[in-house]
Design an enzyme around this catalytic site. Structure first.
Site, PDB file in Angstrom:
ATOM      1  N   THR A 305       0.842  -1.199   0.000  1.00 26.67           N
ATOM      2  CA  THR A 305       0.000   0.000   0.000  1.00 26.67           C
ATOM      3  C   THR A 305       0.875   1.245   0.000  1.00 26.67           C
ATOM      4  O   THR A 305       2.071   1.189   0.258  1.00 26.67           O
ATOM      5  CB  THR A 305      -0.901   0.064   1.237  1.00 26.67           C
ATOM      6  OG1 THR A 305      -0.115   0.412   2.384  1.00 26.67           O
ATOM      7  CG2 THR A 305      -1.616  -1.248   1.490  1.00 26.67           C
ATOM      8  N   ASP A 306       0.257   2.373  -0.244  1.00 31.76           N
ATOM      9  CA  ASP A 306       0.904   3.640   0.052  1.00 31.76           C
ATOM     10  C   ASP A 306       0.574   4.013   1.500  1.00 31.76           C
ATOM     11  O   ASP A 306      -0.138   3.293   2.206  1.00 31.76           O
ATOM     12  CB  ASP A 306       0.451   4.720  -0.935  1.00 31.76           C
ATOM     13  CG  ASP A 306       1.474   5.837  -1.093  1.00 31.76           C
ATOM     14  OD1 ASP A 306       2.336   5.998  -0.210  1.00 31.76           O
ATOM     15  OD2 ASP A 306       1.402   6.574  -2.097  1.00 31.76           O
ATOM     16  N   TRP A 307       1.062   5.139   1.917  1.00 31.17           N
ATOM     17  CA  TRP A 307       1.049   5.588   3.315  1.00 31.17           C
ATOM     18  C   TRP A 307      -0.367   5.612   3.899  1.00 31.17           C
ATOM     19  O   TRP A 307      -1.212   6.394   3.483  1.00 31.17           O
ATOM     20  CB  TRP A 307       1.677   6.975   3.381  1.00 31.17           C
ATOM     21  CG  TRP A 307       1.958   7.505   4.747  1.00 31.17           C
ATOM     22  CD1 TRP A 307       1.112   8.265   5.504  1.00 31.17           C
ATOM     23  CD2 TRP A 307       3.159   7.361   5.507  1.00 31.17           C
ATOM     24  NE1 TRP A 307       1.723   8.605   6.689  1.00 31.17           N
ATOM     25  CE2 TRP A 307       2.984   8.068   6.715  1.00 31.17           C
ATOM     26  CE3 TRP A 307       4.376   6.710   5.279  1.00 31.17           C
ATOM     27  CZ2 TRP A 307       3.975   8.136   7.692  1.00 31.17           C
ATOM     28  CZ3 TRP A 307       5.359   6.776   6.251  1.00 31.17           C
ATOM     29  CH2 TRP A 307       5.161   7.480   7.441  1.00 31.17           C
ATOM     30  N   ALA A 308      -0.628   4.722   4.852  1.00 28.22           N
ATOM     31  CA  ALA A 308      -1.884   4.693   5.625  1.00 28.22           C
ATOM     32  C   ALA A 308      -3.127   4.539   4.761  1.00 28.22           C
ATOM     33  O   ALA A 308      -4.220   4.916   5.188  1.00 28.22           O
ATOM     34  CB  ALA A 308      -2.004   5.946   6.492  1.00 28.22           C
ATOM     35  N   ASP A 309      -2.995   3.949   3.579  1.00 21.43           N
ATOM     36  CA  ASP A 309      -4.130   3.950   2.669  1.00 21.43           C
ATOM     37  C   ASP A 309      -5.207   2.927   2.999  1.00 21.43           C
ATOM     38  O   ASP A 309      -6.335   3.063   2.521  1.00 21.43           O
ATOM     39  CB  ASP A 309      -3.650   3.776   1.225  1.00 21.43           C
ATOM     40  CG  ASP A 309      -3.293   5.107   0.593  1.00 21.43           C
ATOM     41  OD1 ASP A 309      -3.884   6.123   1.003  1.00 21.43           O
ATOM     42  OD2 ASP A 309      -2.430   5.148  -0.296  1.00 21.43           O
TER      43      ASP A 309
END
Length: 767
Positions: A305-309
């Site tokens: 994932t990307d950041w906190a997605d």
């Protein structure tokens, strides 16, 4: 050379009939099975969790440097079994020695508690961006502008070497977002607006990062991570992490295709788009994550994932009631590793979902096998850490010269009236504008810090534009008066202070030439959102006031995205767009303005003239129709500042004798198109030769042009070379309304420079 890239498979293709994107290594697969046998469910889920480095750092410094907290590290690895860590300590670049100490400590704990190495990842958008003393290259938009595959691959190889010197085995690059909205704050991280160029440059970066064998990535190489899968670069609003609306044909033909060819080149991992496309967040889109990416391509790599997605699925996007449901949606869609990044509740909740039967054990096993495969391919089980003492070329002059070469080949000459350039020796020069004496604006974001920094401790040894021009033309010949300064505070990158335009005007009276350096300060992601792509008003007023002096102006544009310069461009005798050329961008510009080097770059995007007249080179015929006669008397013209692929030189090039080897071809044929390119000027130069095709009539309205290949040739005065491109006829296909690749019988035009030739496809095929 070969210009073609392979076509994407149709939706119907399955892994049973598709050759593996990366051939399996039997020894690695056997080792994966052995490790999996000894893992508990908690062990497996922990491997799927990635936390940021701050989670395991001590609150106190040691000799002014960050250090691990043994207690926090034990909690993360022994209790939660965390398998990956990312980011840079305290948000800024560290020395290779600090990196080694921190990551080696994580690896020792991971091997002690798990018997499995950690995989550490960082963003390295344009070289060794998070290690002090490392080599910063121009940003990706400059790499595209260079049209130089060899330099782009070499830059990635050097980045990999210096990243492993920092004990880091995994980089979240290349960025492959098509830059299709000029307001978007991450245009500069991409390779521009064209899918072919994005795919071709990504292939070079993957090869440069990983080497030639994706199953055995050596200790001087790193694993690539393609991002952001996909459509992230064309938000409807122009604002970061906001929705995109993309048709199925365009989604497959223009956005998926670059990722496909980079996967087939051996890319080991993919990071997912943080936005929402056609109403569904990508992190919950099983069709595109599992169907298109894993199954169609028969790809055994890993998706992160990307950041906190995953949090965003419930907190922002409202497709889940809570974190637990968001985890269920994303893991079942095909996510293998979650960048949580500040909590480890992910592990607890995912175990509950497995116990409740909402996420299958098979899905967990598949994800963990992919993660372990990545670690084995990197050799982390045998060599968890790499020591900076084994990398003597880190930050070397040899590496610096490659960064300078790429900067030289990436700065674009857009105008040169009355041959005001090159500037003659002995001329007195005023260097002005807020970008004149700034390393931060040359480097852009992802440079020592996330947003970029003006802290001289990171870049005092490099030259700003003013310093480079002073070194080149002589200290007594170059005057600095910026006329204004940027506000350096976080979140205020668009603002200026200390406006003193009349001081710059006064300084201009004593010089022969004005070099006006305007554009943007550094920014990144959502903080870089803007409501107006016009050049900042005070900067425009500065150029207008300087023009009133009657002195010739060389306008230097320096920023991450195009800014509207319609009103001030006519006031300048010359215009150079340096984009974001990195630590050696000032030196490159000085050499180019002095005529010691020749311009050879071309724009990788269409530069707009008007706010609401956004166009791309591959537009539809209806956007450029001639004036309509009769009751409806109107025209639909495209009016841009500079077209895609435009760039000037100190010499001239002539194209002649275009040929195609087949006047008629079948869908199974390869087609070769060639042209002679001659340097008709007086100085040596390089020409980026771009190969276009046009489908003249199709069942879906065709694009007027599509890039099908490019090459860069060096020619001495009077020298001529034959440049050839060979592509499979299937590369001329388009995606039809049902989402199928289609090559139709009919006529095509091939274009090289001002030369055109036609050929005819004899039959229709749907793939």
């Amino acid at each position: 050379m070969t210009g073609g890239l392979l076509l994407a498979a149709s939706c119907a293709n399955k892994t049973a009939t598709t050759a593996p994107a990366i051939p399996a290594d039997k020894d690695i697969e056997s080792k994966i099975k052995d490790v999996m046998k000894g893992m508990t469910l908690e062990d497996k889920i922990g491997q799927m969790c990635e936390v940021t480095i701050d989670v395991v750092l001590s609150d106190s410094l040691k000799d002014g440097l960050p250090q691990l907290s043994p207690e926090k590290l034990k909690t993360a690895i022994e209790q939660y079994r965390v398998g990956s860590v990312l980011n840079t300590p305290r948000g800024e670049a560290q020395t290779p020695e600090t990196w080694y100490e921190i990551i080696n400590g994580i690896q020792e704990a991971s091997m002690e508690y798990l018997k499995i190495p950690d995989i550490y990842g960082v963003d390295q958008n344009h070289g060794t961006t998070y290690t002090t003393g490392g080599t910063l290259f121009p940003q990706e938009i400059n790499m595209a502008a260079s049209f130089n595959r060899e330099l782009v691959r070499e830059g990635a190889r050097i980045c990999a070497y210096e990243t492993r010197a920092s004990n880091i085995p995994w980089v979240y690059n290349p960025v492959m977002d098509l830059g299709r909205n000029p307001a978007w704050s991450r245009i500069w991280e991409s390779f521009g607006e064209d899918p072919f160029i994005n795919g071709a440059m990504a292939i070079e970066m993957v090869k440069g990062y990983q080497g030639d064998d994706p199953n055995h990535v050596g200790p001087q190489s790193v694993a690539a991570c393609l991002k952001h899968y996909m459509t992230y670069g064309n938000p409807t609003s122009g604002k970061d992490r906001t929705p995109a609306s993309i048709s199925l044909p365009e989604l497959r033909e223009k956005y998926f295709q670059p990722f496909k060819v980079a996967i087939e080149a051996g890319a080991l991992s993919v990071m997912v788009n943080s936005g929402v496309t056609n109403g569904l967040p990508f992190h919950a889109n099983k069709e595109l994550l599992t169907g298109w990416l894993k199954d169609e391509l028969n790809w055994d790599g890993m998706i992160v994932t990307d950041w906190a997605d995953i949090h965003n699925l419930w907190k922002r996007d409202k497709i889940a009631v809570d974190y637990k449901e968001a985890i269920m949606l994303s893991i079942n869609a095909g996510i293998d590793m979650s960048m949580t990044p500040y909590d480890m509740e992910f592990c607890t909740l995912l175990k509950e979902l497995v116990d409740e039967g909402k996420v299958s054990q098979a899905r967990i096993d598949d994800a963990v096998e992919r993660i372990l495969r990545l670690k084995f391919r990197l050799g982390l089980f045998e060599t968890p850490s790499t020591n900076p003492k084994d990398y003597p070329l880190f930050g070397s002059q040899e590496h610096a010269m490659k960064a300078l070469d790429l900067a030289v080949e990436s700065e674009v000459l857009l105008k040169n009236e009355d041959n005001v350039l090159p500037i003659s020796a002995g001329k007195r020069i005023l260097v002005t504008g807020p970008n004149a004496n700034s390393m931060r604006s040359l480097n852009g974001g992802w440079s020592y810090t996330w947003q970029g920094t003006d802290d001289p401790k990171f870049h005092a040894q490099y030259n700003t534009i003013y310093e480079a021009l002073r070194n080149e033309f002589g200290e007594g010949k170059v005057v600095l008066e910026q006329g204004m300064d940027y506000v350096e505070d976080y979140g205020k990158w668009e603002q200026v202070k200390n406006v003193r335009i009349q001081s710059a005007v006064a300084a201009a009276r004593g010089v022969d030439v004005i070099v006006a350096c305007v554009g943007e300060n550094s920014y990144c992601e959502t903080p870089g959102n803007t409501n107006d792509i016009a050049l900042q008003p005070e900067q425009a007023e500065l150029v207008k006031a300087l023009a009133a002096t009657g002195k010739p102006i060389v306008l230097v544009l320096n920023g991450g995205r195009p800014r509207i310069v319609r009103e001030i461009e006519p006031l300048a005798k010359a215009v150079v767009d340096v984009l974001l050329p990195g630590n050696y961008g000032g030196d490159a510009l000085a050499q180019l303005l002095a005529g010691k080097k020749n311009f050879s770059a071309k724009l990788p995007y269409t530069y707009p003239r008007w706010h609401n007249a956004i166009a791309f080179y591959d537009h539809k015929p209806c956007e450029t129709v001639a004036t309509m006669s009769g009751a409806y008397n109107y025209s639909a013209d495209i009016d841009v500042q500079w077209p895609f692929g435009f760039g000037m030189s100190y010499t001239t090039f002539e194209y002649s004798g275009i040929e195609v080897d087949k006047a008629e071809f079948s869908p199974e044929d390869d087609i070769t198109v060639s042209v002679n390119v001659k340097n008709t000027g007086n100085v040596e130069g390089k020409e980026a030769v771009i190969f276009y095709s046009s489908d003249l009539i199709a069942s879906m309205t065709p694009d007027v042009l599509r890039v099908r290949g490019f090459d860069k040739v060096s020619l001495k005065p009077g020298e001529s070379k034959k440049v050839s491109f060979t592509i499979p006829a299937k590369d001329l296909a388009f995606v039809n309304y049902e989402g199928k690749w289609t090559l139709e019988a009919g006529e095509f035009t091939f274009t090289l420079g001002d030369q055109k030739v036609n050929a005819k496809c004899t039959s229709t095929v749907v793939y």
